[in-house]
Every structure is written in structure tokens, then in C-alpha cells.
Design an enzyme around this catalytic site. Structure first.
Site, PDB file in Angstrom:
ATOM      1  N   ARG A   1      25.076  19.741  14.060  1.00  0.00           N
ATOM      2  CA  ARG A   1      23.869  20.000  14.840  1.00  0.00           C
ATOM      3  C   ARG A   1      22.661  20.291  13.946  1.00  0.00           C
ATOM      4  NH1 ARG A   1      25.441  24.417  19.101  1.00  0.00           N
ATOM      5  NH2 ARG A   1      23.228  24.168  19.606  1.00  0.00           N
TER       6      ARG A   1
ATOM      7  N   HIS B   1      39.442  22.425  10.726  1.00  0.00           N
ATOM      8  CA  HIS B   1      39.954  22.227  12.081  1.00  0.00           C
ATOM      9  C   HIS B   1      39.375  23.223  13.089  1.00  0.00           C
ATOM     10  CE1 HIS B   1      43.320  20.739   9.540  1.00  0.00           C
ATOM     11  NE2 HIS B   1      43.319  21.944   9.028  1.00  0.00           N
TER      12      HIS B   1
ATOM     13  N   ASN C   1      27.739  34.547  16.689  1.00  0.00           N
ATOM     14  CA  ASN C   1      26.357  34.703  16.227  1.00  0.00           C
ATOM     15  C   ASN C   1      25.374  35.124  17.321  1.00  0.00           C
ATOM     16  OD1 ASN C   1      26.919  32.069  17.257  1.00  0.00           O
ATOM     17  ND2 ASN C   1      24.973  31.341  16.460  1.00  0.00           N
ATOM     18  N   TYR C   2      25.808  35.166  18.573  1.00  0.00           N
ATOM     19  CA  TYR C   2      24.886  35.444  19.693  1.00  0.00           C
ATOM     20  C   TYR C   2      25.433  36.582  20.545  1.00  0.00           C
ATOM     21  CZ  TYR C   2      21.861  34.445  23.739  1.00  0.00           C
ATOM     22  OH  TYR C   2      20.950  34.534  24.763  1.00  0.00           O
TER      23      TYR C   2
END
Length: 205
Positions: A86, A116, A139-140
Site C-alpha cells: 500500500r 506469511h 497501529n490504530y
């Protein structure tokens, strides 16, 4: 985007990259953007989608069913199959991103491996790091995104959750199945694991 999806435009891109020496298996299944940049000796397997702002250097392999967008891929990197790279991701030289791995807004250091079933987001990963299967960076927190820093030669055991903000220092190890919420010091072993319970001669009701 409609224009890029047209067969005529895609065939033009495919032809350009084939002439430049990009090796493609099933080129009719591979999709490019008008700003895609690809170096020498690159192999792209079937059913790969390359979105906008992708730079691929030399001696790279992109395996089937991978999706890349707004990322930089350095020399000798291997991606996929079934990988999602991304925006704002940098894959440094010799790194390896395996099957069912998603990387977002992160740098993966030289010769580091995420092989994996893992999610790495908002992270800085150093050199020669091994990230085991099923690892996620948390992370959020529902309000803000926080950063995970994994320094050189760290080994992350399978099925670990790294709760950001957090730093895993050089040459340390995280035991499999751990939820890590505090910084880990250099050359340390960090693990969180409930004791195993065994009931002898157990009979199902």
C-alpha cells in the site's frame, strides 16, 4: 481510471515493458499505470495490478495476485504471491514480502523478511529482521495511528501482536503468540503467554 482499464491502453503498456526486457507470464492479465517505472531483469507473474506511483528497481520478482500502489521497490526484492503493498511503503534491497502480507506506510529494511499472513502498518523495520507468520502491528487505537520501530536483526515469533507506539531494539526476540505493549531492550527475549492447563483423564460431557 476508465482510460487505464481499456484493453488498448494496457496492451500499449505491456508492449512497452516487454520491449524493455520485463519478463511477464500471461501479460494480458497484468495491469500497469501510466507512471509505472520498472528497472532491468524484472519478472512479473500473472494477475498482478500495479497502481499509480510505483517504482520498481532491478532484479525484482512480483508473484501472482499481488497489488502494488504508491510504493518504492528497491533491487533484488521478492513480492508475493497474494501480497498487498500500500501507499508510502519502501521495500529495501533484498527484502522479501510473502503470501497474504499487507504493508502500509512502512519501510522494510535490507534483507528483512515478512513471509506469511502478516500486517505491517506505520512501521520502520530494520535490516535482517524476520517477522513470523500471523504477526500484526496494532497501529490504530480508534483515534490516532502510532508507530512501530523494529530495529536490526530482530526476530518476531509467529502470531505476535505489537501494540504501537513501541520500539523493539536490536537483536532482540519476541516469543511466538505474544502481545507486546512495552518497549523491548537490545538483545532481550520478550514474551507474554498464559500457562498451559492440562486436565488428566478428562471426559466430555
Amino acid at each position: 481510471m476508465k482510460e487505464l482499464n481499456s484493453q488498448k491502453i494496457q496492451n500499449k503498456f505491456r508492449s512497452k515493458f516487454l520491449k524493455a526486457g520485463v519478463k511477464m507470464t500471461g501479460p494480458e492479465t497484468i495491469f500497469f499505470s501510466n507512471d509505472t517505472k520498472i528497472g532491468k531483469n524484472v519478472t512479473i507473474e500473472p494477475y498482478v495490478v500495479i497502481g499509480p506511483k510505483v517504482k520498481i528497481a532491478n532484479n525484482v520478482i512480483v508473484k501472482s495476485f499481488s497489488h502494488l500502489e504508491s510504493c518504492t521497490i528497491e533491487n533484488k526484492v521478492e513480492i508475493g504471491p497474494y501480497a498487498r503493498i500500500r501507499p508510502n511503503t519502501i521495500l529495501r534491497e533484498g527484502s522479501k514480502i510473502g503470501n497474504f502480507v499487507e504493508i502500509k506506510k512502512s519501510t522494510i529494511g535490507k534483507k528483512s523478511k515478512v513471509n506469511h499472513l502478516s500486517y505491517i502498518g506505520d512501521s520502520e523495520v530494520g535490516k535482517h529482521v524476520n517477522i513470523g507468520a500471523g504477526t500484526i502491528t496494532c497501529n490504530y487505537d480508534g483515534v490516532k495511528k502510532s508507530k512501530t520501530k523494529i530495529k536490526d536483526k530482530v526476530f518476531i515469533g509467529s502470531n505476535s501482536s505489537l501494540v504501537a507506539p513501541i520500539t523493539i531494539d536490536k537483536e532482540s526476540t519476541v516469543g511466538a503468540g505474544s502481545v507486546i505493549t512495552k518497549n523491548v531492550k537490545k538483545k532481550s527475549l520478550a514474551l507474554t503467554r498464559s500457562p498451559q492447563v492440562e486436565i488428566k483423564k478428562y471426559k466430555r460431557k
